[in-house]
Design a protein around this motif. Structure first.
Motif, PDB file in Angstrom:
ATOM      1  N   GLU A  73       0.806  -1.217   0.000  1.00 20.63           N
ATOM      2  CA  GLU A  73       0.000   0.000   0.000  1.00 20.63           C
ATOM      3  C   GLU A  73       0.842   1.271   0.000  1.00 20.63           C
ATOM      4  O   GLU A  73       0.410   2.302  -0.528  1.00 20.63           O
ATOM      5  CB  GLU A  73      -0.936   0.022   1.212  1.00 20.63           C
ATOM      6  CG  GLU A  73      -2.058  -0.996   1.152  1.00 20.63           C
ATOM      7  CD  GLU A  73      -1.648  -2.384   1.621  1.00 20.63           C
ATOM      8  OE1 GLU A  73      -2.539  -3.243   1.785  1.00 20.63           O
ATOM      9  OE2 GLU A  73      -0.432  -2.631   1.827  1.00 20.63           O
ATOM     10  N   TYR A 110      -1.691   0.456 -14.275  1.00 23.19           N
ATOM     11  CA  TYR A 110      -2.516  -0.429 -13.446  1.00 23.19           C
ATOM     12  C   TYR A 110      -4.002  -0.248 -13.737  1.00 23.19           C
ATOM     13  O   TYR A 110      -4.771  -1.217 -13.791  1.00 23.19           O
ATOM     14  CB  TYR A 110      -2.261  -0.154 -11.961  1.00 23.19           C
ATOM     15  CG  TYR A 110      -0.961  -0.679 -11.407  1.00 23.19           C
ATOM     16  CD1 TYR A 110      -0.066  -1.402 -12.195  1.00 23.19           C
ATOM     17  CD2 TYR A 110      -0.621  -0.452 -10.082  1.00 23.19           C
ATOM     18  CE1 TYR A 110       1.119  -1.861 -11.687  1.00 23.19           C
ATOM     19  CE2 TYR A 110       0.571  -0.917  -9.543  1.00 23.19           C
ATOM     20  CZ  TYR A 110       1.441  -1.623 -10.356  1.00 23.19           C
ATOM     21  OH  TYR A 110       2.623  -2.083  -9.829  1.00 23.19           O
ATOM     22  N   LYS A 113      -4.918  -1.891 -16.936  1.00 24.27           N
ATOM     23  CA  LYS A 113      -4.975  -3.344 -16.703  1.00 24.27           C
ATOM     24  C   LYS A 113      -6.230  -3.741 -15.949  1.00 24.27           C
ATOM     25  O   LYS A 113      -6.848  -4.778 -16.221  1.00 24.27           O
ATOM     26  CB  LYS A 113      -3.737  -3.784 -15.931  1.00 24.27           C
ATOM     27  CG  LYS A 113      -3.648  -5.285 -15.681  1.00 24.27           C
ATOM     28  CD  LYS A 113      -2.444  -5.634 -14.821  1.00 24.27           C
ATOM     29  CE  LYS A 113      -1.134  -5.341 -15.497  1.00 24.27           C
ATOM     30  NZ  LYS A 113       0.035  -5.799 -14.693  1.00 24.27           N
ATOM     31  N   LEU A 114      -6.633  -2.911 -14.999  1.00 25.97           N
ATOM     32  CA  LEU A 114      -7.779  -3.233 -14.155  1.00 25.97           C
ATOM     33  C   LEU A 114      -9.095  -3.167 -14.919  1.00 25.97           C
ATOM     34  O   LEU A 114      -9.975  -4.009 -14.715  1.00 25.97           O
ATOM     35  CB  LEU A 114      -7.827  -2.259 -12.965  1.00 25.97           C
ATOM     36  CG  LEU A 114      -8.966  -2.447 -11.963  1.00 25.97           C
ATOM     37  CD1 LEU A 114      -8.887  -3.820 -11.297  1.00 25.97           C
ATOM     38  CD2 LEU A 114      -8.923  -1.342 -10.909  1.00 25.97           C
ATOM     39  N   THR A 262     -12.438   2.254  -1.783  1.00 24.83           N
ATOM     40  CA  THR A 262     -11.716   1.118  -1.196  1.00 24.83           C
ATOM     41  C   THR A 262     -11.673  -0.103  -2.114  1.00 24.83           C
ATOM     42  O   THR A 262     -10.609  -0.727  -2.248  1.00 24.83           O
ATOM     43  CB  THR A 262     -12.331   0.749   0.166  1.00 24.83           C
ATOM     44  OG1 THR A 262     -12.308   1.899   1.009  1.00 24.83           O
ATOM     45  CG2 THR A 262     -11.551  -0.370   0.832  1.00 24.83           C
ATOM     46  N   PRO A 263     -12.783  -0.505  -2.761  1.00 26.35           N
ATOM     47  CA  PRO A 263     -12.703  -1.695  -3.634  1.00 26.35           C
ATOM     48  C   PRO A 263     -11.697  -1.531  -4.771  1.00 26.35           C
ATOM     49  O   PRO A 263     -11.030  -2.501  -5.157  1.00 26.35           O
ATOM     50  CB  PRO A 263     -14.133  -1.831  -4.174  1.00 26.35           C
ATOM     51  CG  PRO A 263     -14.989  -1.155  -3.166  1.00 26.35           C
ATOM     52  CD  PRO A 263     -14.173   0.005  -2.673  1.00 26.35           C
ATOM     53  N   VAL A 264     -11.572  -0.318  -5.300  1.00 27.09           N
ATOM     54  CA  VAL A 264     -10.597  -0.071  -6.369  1.00 27.09           C
ATOM     55  C   VAL A 264      -9.184  -0.165  -5.826  1.00 27.09           C
ATOM     56  O   VAL A 264      -8.306  -0.814  -6.431  1.00 27.09           O
ATOM     57  CB  VAL A 264     -10.837   1.306  -7.020  1.00 27.09           C
ATOM     58  CG1 VAL A 264      -9.743   1.622  -8.035  1.00 27.09           C
ATOM     59  CG2 VAL A 264     -12.201   1.361  -7.675  1.00 27.09           C
ATOM     60  N   ARG A 266      -8.088  -1.769  -3.265  1.00 24.95           N
ATOM     61  CA  ARG A 266      -7.749  -3.166  -2.925  1.00 24.95           C
ATOM     62  C   ARG A 266      -7.294  -3.935  -4.154  1.00 24.95           C
ATOM     63  O   ARG A 266      -6.341  -4.716  -4.093  1.00 24.95           O
ATOM     64  CB  ARG A 266      -8.961  -3.843  -2.278  1.00 24.95           C
ATOM     65  CG  ARG A 266      -9.228  -3.394  -0.843  1.00 24.95           C
ATOM     66  CD  ARG A 266     -10.517  -3.994  -0.326  1.00 24.95           C
ATOM     67  NE  ARG A 266     -10.785  -3.599   1.047  1.00 24.95           N
ATOM     68  CZ  ARG A 266     -11.957  -3.725   1.659  1.00 24.95           C
ATOM     69  NH1 ARG A 266     -12.991  -4.263   0.987  1.00 24.95           N
ATOM     70  NH2 ARG A 266     -12.113  -3.345   2.907  1.00 24.95           N
ATOM     71  N   LYS A 267      -7.978  -3.741  -5.283  1.00 27.54           N
ATOM     72  CA  LYS A 267      -7.571  -4.419  -6.515  1.00 27.54           C
ATOM     73  C   LYS A 267      -6.203  -3.916  -6.995  1.00 27.54           C
ATOM     74  O   LYS A 267      -5.365  -4.700  -7.443  1.00 27.54           O
ATOM     75  CB  LYS A 267      -8.614  -4.188  -7.610  1.00 27.54           C
ATOM     76  CG  LYS A 267      -9.869  -5.034  -7.472  1.00 27.54           C
ATOM     77  CD  LYS A 267      -9.580  -6.504  -7.761  1.00 27.54           C
ATOM     78  CE  LYS A 267     -10.862  -7.294  -7.840  1.00 27.54           C
ATOM     79  NZ  LYS A 267     -10.600  -8.749  -8.089  1.00 27.54           N
ATOM     80  N   LEU A 268      -5.986  -2.627  -6.887  1.00 24.99           N
ATOM     81  CA  LEU A 268      -4.705  -2.067  -7.315  1.00 24.99           C
ATOM     82  C   LEU A 268      -3.561  -2.556  -6.432  1.00 24.99           C
ATOM     83  O   LEU A 268      -2.438  -2.757  -6.912  1.00 24.99           O
ATOM     84  CB  LEU A 268      -4.768  -0.538  -7.298  1.00 24.99           C
ATOM     85  CG  LEU A 268      -5.715   0.104  -8.313  1.00 24.99           C
ATOM     86  CD1 LEU A 268      -5.782   1.619  -8.097  1.00 24.99           C
ATOM     87  CD2 LEU A 268      -5.297  -0.205  -9.745  1.00 24.99           C
ATOM     88  N   LEU A 270      -3.361  -5.509  -5.127  1.00 25.82           N
ATOM     89  CA  LEU A 270      -3.034  -6.849  -5.631  1.00 25.82           C
ATOM     90  C   LEU A 270      -2.148  -6.762  -6.873  1.00 25.82           C
ATOM     91  O   LEU A 270      -1.222  -7.565  -7.046  1.00 25.82           O
ATOM     92  CB  LEU A 270      -4.316  -7.622  -5.947  1.00 25.82           C
ATOM     93  CG  LEU A 270      -5.237  -7.927  -4.768  1.00 25.82           C
ATOM     94  CD1 LEU A 270      -6.475  -8.671  -5.249  1.00 25.82           C
ATOM     95  CD2 LEU A 270      -4.506  -8.722  -3.691  1.00 25.82           C
ATOM     96  N   MET A 271      -2.415  -5.794  -7.736  1.00 24.28           N
ATOM     97  CA  MET A 271      -1.567  -5.599  -8.911  1.00 24.28           C
ATOM     98  C   MET A 271      -0.170  -5.175  -8.505  1.00 24.28           C
ATOM     99  O   MET A 271       0.826  -5.631  -9.085  1.00 24.28           O
ATOM    100  CB  MET A 271      -2.190  -4.549  -9.826  1.00 24.28           C
ATOM    101  CG  MET A 271      -3.454  -5.004 -10.514  1.00 24.28           C
ATOM    102  SD  MET A 271      -4.044  -3.748 -11.665  1.00 24.28           S
ATOM    103  CE  MET A 271      -5.409  -4.646 -12.402  1.00 24.28           C
TER     104      MET A 271
END
Length: 409
Positions: A73, A110, A113-114, A262-264, A266-268, A270-271
């Motif tokens: 993070e 990112y 990609k997302l 927050t959901p965005v 969290r995915k970033l 992981l990337m």
């Protein structure tokens, strides 16, 4: 020999060399006056402040953490400082809504990609930031022209995306002093864009790389700020704000950030974990130290210098450019966008300029997803002093005038 092209992924064919990165090589030629690179003036970097910051890290108890692996993070004190900075521009968020990236360019990669599957549509302005097109290209999108003035219906965007074999996924724009035009999107158009995104159910990617560099005029709230005010919470918004310390503190440290729901984030994260684990911890710590002690003073210093250079370039353009040539009048940032008379070609003009006038700039076509904009060019004033600007624009004006005469013959 091995035929590498036959085993590369199909997306590799969408990867093109940056005309700007190639032109930056000209900065080493003493005979060229360059308005090409949109880069900060290194004379304005807070070098002594960074020297002290790194010395403090290596001489203190945090050196082990600075040299160790860290969380994806980003450095928590830096994210907490950014929470305060975001609040000042109307973006209420928490540290959990922020991811530190290796420059905002990584954030754009990112996000491409997302969101993008092959043939999905990305809405971008005509022209738009070349680096964004390069970041998105690898994910094989279709581009459609984003018009914030409201002269396209949501249905027309949706139908064009369906015809291209996908769906609209996001609208990307630089709302303040954009690269390449220097223009700022007005309040009404920002609100209209939120309406469009709600209707299409898409994300908005707000590139705030130049947001701090306002020299005059009234600030306009960020799109994310406006959406939070409408919907009550950042986690209810669809706007993703990308920022950077490259234009204010130091581009070489490669520290940028993303602010979003927050959901965005969290995915970033992981990337980020899969790509490079985390951005340089020691660089984040140094950025945090320098920012905490003097960010506003640094911004004020560079704004004072850049605003003078902008004024010098606008004056020189008014003095030396022939009738039929127009240009933007930015309230901040690093760029002026020039529209040449119809029939002129910026790429051809650059070739002649490098040979005869010894002035470099970026042809405008590179910033258009559809390859249009032949009669446009971008000028950067950030690394040129007043004398260079006067001489360079004088030379360029003479060249444009001679090309106009040749076209009329």
């Amino acid at each position: 020999m091995l035929d590498w092209e036959s085993i590369f992924a199909t997306r590799s064919s969408r990867m093109k060399a940056s005309e700007i990165r190639e032109l930056l090589k000209l900065l080493d030629r003493p005979d060229i006056i360059s308005f090409a690179g949109g880069i900060p003036d290194p004379a304005l970097f807070p070098a002594e402040e960074f020297k002290a910051a790194y010395a403090g890290i290596f001489g203190g108890p945090t050196v082990s953490a600075a040299l160790q692996y860290s969380v994806s993070e980003g450095y928590l004190p830096l994210r907490q400082w950014l929470v305060g900075q975001m609040a000042e521009i109307g973006i209420a968020c928490e540290a959990e809504n922020i991811l530190i990236t290796s420059g905002s360019q990584q954030a754009l990669d990112y996000l491409g990609k997302l969101f993008l599957s092959p043939n999905d549509t990305a809405l971008v302005t005509w022209p738009t930031y070349l680096g964004a097109l390069q970041a998105f290209n690898a994910y094989e999108p279709t581009y459609d022209q984003l018009t914030t003035a409201g002269n396209r219906t949501p249905a027309s965007y949706r139908q064009a995306a369906t015809d291209a074999g996908g769906r609209v996924k996001f609208a990307y724009l630089s709302a303040d002093f954009s690269n390449p035009t220097g223009e700022t999107v007005g309040l009404e158009d920002r609100n209209r864009l939120i309406d469009l995104a709600d209707e299409l159910d898409i994300a908005i990617i707000e590139d705030g790389a130049y947001q701090s560099l306002r020299y005059d005029g009234q600030p306009v709230p960020p799109i994310l700020s406006l959406e939070i005010a409408r919907k009550g919470s950042i986690d209810e918004t669809r706007t993703i704000y990308c920022g950077s310390f490259s234009k204010t503190l130091a581009p070489g440290l490669r520290v940028g950030f993303v602010v979003g729901a927050t959901p965005v984030i969290r995915k970033l994260v992981l990337m980020k974990q899969a790509a490079d684990l985390h951005s340089s911890t020691i660089n984040q710590m140094a950025i945090c130290d320098v920012a905490e002690k003097g960010f506003d003073a640094q911004v004020s210093k560079i704004a004072s210098v850049y605003s003078q250079r902008r004024d010098s370039m606008l004056t020189a353009l008014s003095t030396h450019m022939p009738d039929g040539t127009t240009w933007t009048k930015p309230e901040g940032g690093m760029f002026v966008w020039v529209t040449l008379p119809t029939g002129m070609d910026g790429t051809a003009l650059l070739a002649k300029s490098l040979e005869t006038a010894k002035v470099a700039f970026v042809p405008g076509r590179a910033f258009f997803a559809d390859g249009s904009g032949a009669n446009t060019l971008r000028l950067s004033f950030s690394c040129a002093n007043d004398a260079m600007i006067e001489e360079g624009i004088s030379r360029l004006g003479r060249l444009v005038r001679s090309e106009m005469v040749a076209l009329a013959a």
